[in-house]
Scaffold this motif. Sequence first.
Motif, PDB file in Angstrom:
ATOM      1  N   LEU A  18      -7.504   1.525  -3.410  1.00 59.30           N
ATOM      2  CA  LEU A  18      -7.823   0.164  -3.817  1.00 59.30           C
ATOM      3  C   LEU A  18      -6.504  -0.488  -4.204  1.00 59.30           C
ATOM      4  O   LEU A  18      -5.768   0.056  -5.027  1.00 59.30           O
ATOM      5  CB  LEU A  18      -8.766   0.162  -5.022  1.00 59.30           C
ATOM      6  CG  LEU A  18     -10.134   0.798  -4.806  1.00 59.30           C
ATOM      7  CD1 LEU A  18     -10.838   1.028  -6.129  1.00 59.30           C
ATOM      8  CD2 LEU A  18     -10.969  -0.070  -3.896  1.00 59.30           C
ATOM      9  N   VAL A  19      -6.173  -1.617  -3.605  1.00 60.25           N
ATOM     10  CA  VAL A  19      -4.928  -2.330  -3.914  1.00 60.25           C
ATOM     11  C   VAL A  19      -5.305  -3.652  -4.570  1.00 60.25           C
ATOM     12  O   VAL A  19      -5.918  -4.511  -3.942  1.00 60.25           O
ATOM     13  CB  VAL A  19      -4.074  -2.555  -2.646  1.00 60.25           C
ATOM     14  CG1 VAL A  19      -2.845  -3.382  -2.968  1.00 60.25           C
ATOM     15  CG2 VAL A  19      -3.674  -1.216  -2.036  1.00 60.25           C
ATOM     16  N   VAL A  20      -4.952  -3.773  -5.845  1.00 63.10           N
ATOM     17  CA  VAL A  20      -5.294  -4.949  -6.637  1.00 63.10           C
ATOM     18  C   VAL A  20      -4.079  -5.862  -6.690  1.00 63.10           C
ATOM     19  O   VAL A  20      -2.993  -5.428  -7.075  1.00 63.10           O
ATOM     20  CB  VAL A  20      -5.712  -4.545  -8.069  1.00 63.10           C
ATOM     21  CG1 VAL A  20      -6.059  -5.776  -8.887  1.00 63.10           C
ATOM     22  CG2 VAL A  20      -6.881  -3.567  -8.031  1.00 63.10           C
ATOM     23  N   LEU A  21      -4.271  -7.106  -6.298  1.00 62.76           N
ATOM     24  CA  LEU A  21      -3.190  -8.084  -6.335  1.00 62.76           C
ATOM     25  C   LEU A  21      -3.288  -8.894  -7.621  1.00 62.76           C
ATOM     26  O   LEU A  21      -4.170  -9.733  -7.761  1.00 62.76           O
ATOM     27  CB  LEU A  21      -3.262  -9.009  -5.110  1.00 62.76           C
ATOM     28  CG  LEU A  21      -3.215  -8.297  -3.763  1.00 62.76           C
ATOM     29  CD1 LEU A  21      -3.330  -9.305  -2.637  1.00 62.76           C
ATOM     30  CD2 LEU A  21      -1.949  -7.469  -3.630  1.00 62.76           C
ATOM     31  N   ASP A  22      -2.415  -8.598  -8.564  1.00 64.91           N
ATOM     32  CA  ASP A  22      -2.265  -9.331  -9.823  1.00 64.91           C
ATOM     33  C   ASP A  22      -3.575  -9.923 -10.329  1.00 64.91           C
ATOM     34  O   ASP A  22      -4.287 -10.581  -9.607  1.00 64.91           O
ATOM     35  CB  ASP A  22      -1.245 -10.446  -9.630  1.00 64.91           C
ATOM     36  CG  ASP A  22      -0.379 -10.644 -10.862  1.00 64.91           C
ATOM     37  OD1 ASP A  22      -0.635  -9.975 -11.884  1.00 64.91           O
ATOM     38  OD2 ASP A  22       0.553 -11.441 -10.794  1.00 64.91           O
ATOM     39  N   ARG A 102      -5.558   6.119   4.880  1.00 68.06           N
ATOM     40  CA  ARG A 102      -6.312   5.778   6.092  1.00 68.06           C
ATOM     41  C   ARG A 102      -6.732   4.322   6.025  1.00 68.06           C
ATOM     42  O   ARG A 102      -6.723   3.609   7.011  1.00 68.06           O
ATOM     43  CB  ARG A 102      -7.536   6.689   6.190  1.00 68.06           C
ATOM     44  CG  ARG A 102      -8.408   6.432   7.400  1.00 68.06           C
ATOM     45  CD  ARG A 102      -9.543   7.439   7.521  1.00 68.06           C
ATOM     46  NE  ARG A 102     -10.238   7.700   6.277  1.00 68.06           N
ATOM     47  CZ  ARG A 102     -11.282   6.984   5.833  1.00 68.06           C
ATOM     48  NH1 ARG A 102     -11.743   5.992   6.530  1.00 68.06           N
ATOM     49  NH2 ARG A 102     -11.857   7.279   4.691  1.00 68.06           N
ATOM     50  N   ARG A 103      -7.064   3.885   4.792  1.00 70.26           N
ATOM     51  CA  ARG A 103      -7.524   2.516   4.602  1.00 70.26           C
ATOM     52  C   ARG A 103      -7.125   2.054   3.207  1.00 70.26           C
ATOM     53  O   ARG A 103      -7.164   2.835   2.261  1.00 70.26           O
ATOM     54  CB  ARG A 103      -9.033   2.450   4.762  1.00 70.26           C
ATOM     55  CG  ARG A 103      -9.622   1.076   4.589  1.00 70.26           C
ATOM     56  CD  ARG A 103     -11.087   1.058   4.883  1.00 70.26           C
ATOM     57  NE  ARG A 103     -11.799   1.892   3.926  1.00 70.26           N
ATOM     58  CZ  ARG A 103     -13.035   1.632   3.475  1.00 70.26           C
ATOM     59  NH1 ARG A 103     -13.690   0.588   3.918  1.00 70.26           N
ATOM     60  NH2 ARG A 103     -13.615   2.423   2.612  1.00 70.26           N
ATOM     61  N   ILE A 104      -6.733   0.803   3.110  1.00 70.05           N
ATOM     62  CA  ILE A 104      -6.585   0.185   1.799  1.00 70.05           C
ATOM     63  C   ILE A 104      -7.594  -0.942   1.704  1.00 70.05           C
ATOM     64  O   ILE A 104      -7.878  -1.632   2.686  1.00 70.05           O
ATOM     65  CB  ILE A 104      -5.155  -0.327   1.502  1.00 70.05           C
ATOM     66  CG1 ILE A 104      -4.731  -1.405   2.475  1.00 70.05           C
ATOM     67  CG2 ILE A 104      -4.161   0.806   1.467  1.00 70.05           C
ATOM     68  CD1 ILE A 104      -3.481  -2.134   2.034  1.00 70.05           C
ATOM     69  N   LEU A 105      -8.183  -1.071   0.541  1.00 72.36           N
ATOM     70  CA  LEU A 105      -9.113  -2.155   0.267  1.00 72.36           C
ATOM     71  C   LEU A 105      -8.392  -3.127  -0.645  1.00 72.36           C
ATOM     72  O   LEU A 105      -8.047  -2.777  -1.776  1.00 72.36           O
ATOM     73  CB  LEU A 105     -10.375  -1.630  -0.401  1.00 72.36           C
ATOM     74  CG  LEU A 105     -11.238  -0.788   0.512  1.00 72.36           C
ATOM     75  CD1 LEU A 105     -11.102   0.669   0.157  1.00 72.36           C
ATOM     76  CD2 LEU A 105     -12.655  -1.245   0.436  1.00 72.36           C
ATOM     77  N   SER A 117      -5.573 -10.076   3.162  1.00 76.31           N
ATOM     78  CA  SER A 117      -5.856  -8.925   4.023  1.00 76.31           C
ATOM     79  C   SER A 117      -5.089  -9.022   5.338  1.00 76.31           C
ATOM     80  O   SER A 117      -4.639  -8.011   5.875  1.00 76.31           O
ATOM     81  CB  SER A 117      -7.357  -8.760   4.251  1.00 76.31           C
ATOM     82  OG  SER A 117      -7.915  -9.892   4.841  1.00 76.31           O
ATOM     83  N   LEU A 118      -4.898 -10.224   5.864  1.00 73.87           N
ATOM     84  CA  LEU A 118      -4.094 -10.394   7.075  1.00 73.87           C
ATOM     85  C   LEU A 118      -2.642 -10.006   6.799  1.00 73.87           C
ATOM     86  O   LEU A 118      -2.031  -9.261   7.573  1.00 73.87           O
ATOM     87  CB  LEU A 118      -4.168 -11.839   7.577  1.00 73.87           C
ATOM     88  CG  LEU A 118      -3.267 -12.187   8.759  1.00 73.87           C
ATOM     89  CD1 LEU A 118      -3.660 -11.379   9.986  1.00 73.87           C
ATOM     90  CD2 LEU A 118      -3.334 -13.679   9.044  1.00 73.87           C
ATOM     91  N   ARG A 130      -5.484   1.044   7.963  1.00 76.71           N
ATOM     92  CA  ARG A 130      -6.398  -0.070   8.226  1.00 76.71           C
ATOM     93  C   ARG A 130      -6.636  -0.814   6.917  1.00 76.71           C
ATOM     94  O   ARG A 130      -6.706  -0.199   5.848  1.00 76.71           O
ATOM     95  CB  ARG A 130      -7.708   0.455   8.778  1.00 76.71           C
ATOM     96  CG  ARG A 130      -8.606  -0.617   9.332  1.00 76.71           C
ATOM     97  CD  ARG A 130      -9.849  -0.029   9.885  1.00 76.71           C
ATOM     98  NE  ARG A 130     -10.423   0.765   8.794  1.00 76.71           N
ATOM     99  CZ  ARG A 130     -11.570   1.406   8.856  1.00 76.71           C
ATOM    100  NH1 ARG A 130     -12.273   1.392   9.942  1.00 76.71           N
ATOM    101  NH2 ARG A 130     -12.021   2.080   7.837  1.00 76.71           N
ATOM    102  N   VAL A 131      -6.773  -2.115   6.968  1.00 77.87           N
ATOM    103  CA  VAL A 131      -6.957  -2.937   5.776  1.00 77.87           C
ATOM    104  C   VAL A 131      -8.346  -3.550   5.791  1.00 77.87           C
ATOM    105  O   VAL A 131      -8.796  -4.069   6.803  1.00 77.87           O
ATOM    106  CB  VAL A 131      -5.882  -4.050   5.714  1.00 77.87           C
ATOM    107  CG1 VAL A 131      -6.138  -4.984   4.542  1.00 77.87           C
ATOM    108  CG2 VAL A 131      -4.492  -3.438   5.625  1.00 77.87           C
ATOM    109  N   SER A 132      -9.016  -3.463   4.655  1.00 78.29           N
ATOM    110  CA  SER A 132     -10.302  -4.123   4.459  1.00 78.29           C
ATOM    111  C   SER A 132     -10.202  -4.952   3.189  1.00 78.29           C
ATOM    112  O   SER A 132      -9.369  -4.691   2.328  1.00 78.29           O
ATOM    113  CB  SER A 132     -11.428  -3.098   4.291  1.00 78.29           C
ATOM    114  OG  SER A 132     -11.556  -2.301   5.437  1.00 78.29           O
TER     115      SER A 132
END
Length: 186
Positions: A18-22, A102-105, A117-118, A130-132
Amino acid sequence: MWPWLRPFLWPASGADWLVVLDGYHRLDHALERQTRTAQPILLITCPLTGQPTPSQRRWARRRGSRAARLVVLQHGFDTATQMVALARWLEQQSSLGLSQPRRILVVSDSHHFPRASLAAQIAVGGAGTRVSALPVSALPSASPPWPTWRDALRLQLWRLTGSTGGLLNPPRLRSKIRACWGNPPP
């Protein structure tokens, strides 16, 4: 095309992150999900935003042995620089022998996740990740959405030159740096 093809043709084999942006309302959402999935969290934040609150750290510790990691990167003052920080962190993990996710959300506000996400896919897709998107409700004071193409172009520029182009607008760059790190030393 490579950031979009590689994850499908030769996907990475690591755990989902899980990648949380600020934004701690976003972190709260990720912590709730982490309770169910045990996915590790990467929080990319400005230094002035600070570390997670003591209650958030206690909550994560209370989960005991099932608790997944919470990694905090204090870097990046806008979406493009946050994605550069993400790509560099993943490169660092890879150099330590750790597999790429494998994937970051991407956990971000619903109005922000199309461009976030783009931009993330451009930044990390070449490594097979892969990004979701995992959108959350925006705070009432959320800024208006920027065009999706803006950050996509900035990340493509970064892939080509190593710069997101922030230097092309010095007053805006100084303003963002001041908001994130305070007044720079003379």
